[in-house]
Design a protein around this motif. Sequence first.
Motif, PDB file in Angstrom:
ATOM      1  N   GLY A   2      49.263  22.845  23.621  1.00  0.00           N
ATOM      2  CA  GLY A   2      50.231  23.556  24.445  1.00  0.00           C
ATOM      3  C   GLY A   2      51.385  22.563  25.084  1.00  0.00           C
ATOM      4  N   ASP A 131      52.097  33.123  30.585  1.00  0.00           N
ATOM      5  CA  ASP A 131      51.376  33.209  28.973  1.00  0.00           C
ATOM      6  C   ASP A 131      50.678  34.555  29.258  1.00  0.00           C
ATOM      7  OD1 ASP A 131      49.070  33.010  29.966  1.00  0.00           O
ATOM      8  OD2 ASP A 131      48.803  30.823  29.498  1.00  0.00           O
ATOM      9  N   LYS A 132      50.220  34.785  27.694  1.00  0.00           N
ATOM     10  CA  LYS A 132      49.554  36.222  27.431  1.00  0.00           C
ATOM     11  C   LYS A 132      48.098  36.007  28.140  1.00  0.00           C
ATOM     12  CE  LYS A 132      52.001  36.320  23.027  1.00  0.00           C
ATOM     13  NZ  LYS A 132      52.116  37.199  22.144  1.00  0.00           N
ATOM     14  N   SER A 133      47.880  35.256  29.063  1.00  0.00           N
ATOM     15  CA  SER A 133      46.491  35.209  29.738  1.00  0.00           C
ATOM     16  C   SER A 133      47.082  35.352  31.266  1.00  0.00           C
ATOM     17  CB  SER A 133      45.662  34.049  29.667  1.00  0.00           C
ATOM     18  OG  SER A 133      45.414  34.059  28.182  1.00  0.00           O
ATOM     19  N   ASN A 135      48.276  33.225  33.124  1.00  0.00           N
ATOM     20  CA  ASN A 135      48.662  31.850  33.580  1.00  0.00           C
ATOM     21  C   ASN A 135      50.529  31.941  33.743  1.00  0.00           C
ATOM     22  OD1 ASN A 135      46.045  30.876  33.656  1.00  0.00           O
ATOM     23  ND2 ASN A 135      46.488  30.686  31.530  1.00  0.00           N
ATOM     24  N   GLU A 166      54.831  33.162  27.143  1.00  0.00           N
ATOM     25  CA  GLU A 166      54.764  32.078  26.148  1.00  0.00           C
ATOM     26  C   GLU A 166      53.194  32.584  25.672  1.00  0.00           C
ATOM     27  OE1 GLU A 166      55.916  28.639  25.711  1.00  0.00           O
ATOM     28  OE2 GLU A 166      57.701  29.589  26.113  1.00  0.00           O
ATOM     29  N   TYR A 167      52.860  31.827  24.793  1.00  0.00           N
ATOM     30  CA  TYR A 167      51.535  31.998  23.915  1.00  0.00           C
ATOM     31  C   TYR A 167      50.383  31.321  24.862  1.00  0.00           C
ATOM     32  CZ  TYR A 167      47.709  31.956  20.971  1.00  0.00           C
ATOM     33  OH  TYR A 167      46.259  32.201  20.301  1.00  0.00           O
ATOM     34  N   HIS A 168      50.466  30.083  25.341  1.00  0.00           N
ATOM     35  CA  HIS A 168      49.768  29.566  26.282  1.00  0.00           C
ATOM     36  C   HIS A 168      50.633  28.534  27.292  1.00  0.00           C
ATOM     37  CE1 HIS A 168      46.179  27.510  27.562  1.00  0.00           C
ATOM     38  NE2 HIS A 168      46.606  26.423  27.180  1.00  0.00           N
ATOM     39  N   SER A 171      46.421  25.763  32.404  1.00  0.00           N
ATOM     40  CA  SER A 171      45.965  25.901  33.820  1.00  0.00           C
ATOM     41  C   SER A 171      45.031  24.951  34.215  1.00  0.00           C
ATOM     42  CB  SER A 171      45.731  27.342  33.749  1.00  0.00           C
ATOM     43  OG  SER A 171      44.247  27.456  33.210  1.00  0.00           O
TER      44      SER A 171
END
Length: 190
Positions: A2, A131-133, A135, A166-168, A171
């Motif tokens: 990342g 991002d996709k999680s 964060n 963003e993908y990742h 964090s």
Amino acid sequence: MGLDKQHIRDKYRKLRAGLSDEELAQKSQQITCRVKDFISSHPELSHYHLFFPIAKQREINTFPIKDFLDSEGASVYTSRVSQHAVVMETLKLNPDTRFELDSWGIPLPLDFELVDSSGIQAIFIPLLAFDKSGNRIGFGKGYYDSFLSQLPPFVLKVGLSVFPPEYHIPSESHDIPLDYCITPENILIF
């Protein structure tokens, strides 16, 4: 592997700077439409914390969101950095609150009630990237991380972003992720 946070921060500052005034206004309007959908789908919520845009940072125009919340009879809050400590104080606004720019270009209300943050049910958060999680990366001052850490865990954390995720994003243990992020096209749930 990342990208590090500073690299992502720099990338999104450049992307924002590249938006024309018309593009930013259009994306702000689209986000406002998605926010209205979000608010309509959460009738149990009536206390919203909102940031107001720093023009030189090319932030989303959130004044139409305030107008909509006022028209729905919601309680609207914002924050300012305390003059005595580097913490954010919670300000309850009224529908006819007037604003002026502070020395950093932040719109601050001229009339408000200083309150504690315990009544807030959802908070709209400024960010540069996410991002996709869920964060997120802001401007790196840590004001929102500190403020979010003081709120009860049930408070919905809703990012507003001109750009897709963003993908990742890296964090750290003190980072508090988003529950939702609203873009011009979507309402993402994490």
